[in-house]
Design a protein around this motif. Structure first.
Motif, PDB file in Angstrom:
ATOM      1  N   ARG A   1      66.896  14.916  72.939  1.00 38.33           N
ATOM      2  CA  ARG A   1      66.264  16.149  73.383  1.00 38.33           C
ATOM      3  C   ARG A   1      65.905  16.100  74.867  1.00 38.33           C
TER       4      ARG A   1
ATOM      5  N   ASP B   1      60.364  27.642  66.738  1.00 44.66           N
ATOM      6  CA  ASP B   1      60.039  27.327  65.346  1.00 44.66           C
ATOM      7  C   ASP B   1      59.598  28.555  64.544  1.00 44.66           C
TER       8      ASP B   1
ATOM      9  N   THR C   1      61.410  21.983  66.185  1.00 44.06           N
ATOM     10  CA  THR C   1      61.210  20.732  65.451  1.00 44.06           C
ATOM     11  C   THR C   1      62.137  20.610  64.250  1.00 44.06           C
ATOM     12  N   GLN C   2      62.690  21.720  63.767  1.00 44.48           N
ATOM     13  CA  GLN C   2      63.594  21.665  62.620  1.00 44.48           C
ATOM     14  C   GLN C   2      64.972  22.166  63.018  1.00 44.48           C
TER      15      GLN C   2
END
Length: 111
Positions: A20, A102, A36-37
């Protein structure tokens, strides 16, 4: 079981942070940064012999599968630019453009 989505195991925490930091991943559908996902979308469904995957947000992944059948995704909609031209997907991409990485809401199949 219809509608079931399998998620690939994430990278090790150190690998994910290094990746990242070096090159932030972006969603293949909406081009926003991945949060985050991450889910991995088979451009051509596995049931149709597809192997190549691209990173997408969970909400984008659900929108893809709510907007097109596996047969359509295996044919002309395997190309993401063509998929973005589908009216429901185009409307979604425009709507989600200013949302945080997110962002989550339920996605329903069009009737």
């Amino acid at each position: 079981m219809a509608g079931r989505v399998k998620r690939k195991a994430g990278l090790a925490a150190a690998e994910a942070l290094a990746l990242r930091a070096a090159d932030p991943m972006t969603c293949a559908l909406c081009h926003r940064p991945i949060g985050t996902q991450v889910e991995w979308h088979h451009r051509v469904p596995k049931s149709e012999g597809g192997r190549e995957t691209v990173p997408v947000h969970p909400i984008c992944h659900r929108t893809i599968h709510a907007s097109a059948t596996n047969a359509e995704l295996a044919g002309p909609l395997a190309d993401l630019d063509t998929l973005r031209e589908v009216p429901a997907v185009a409307k979604f991409v425009k709507w989600v453009a200013d949302k945080p990485a997110d962002f989550r809401v339920p996605v329903r199949r069009a009737r």
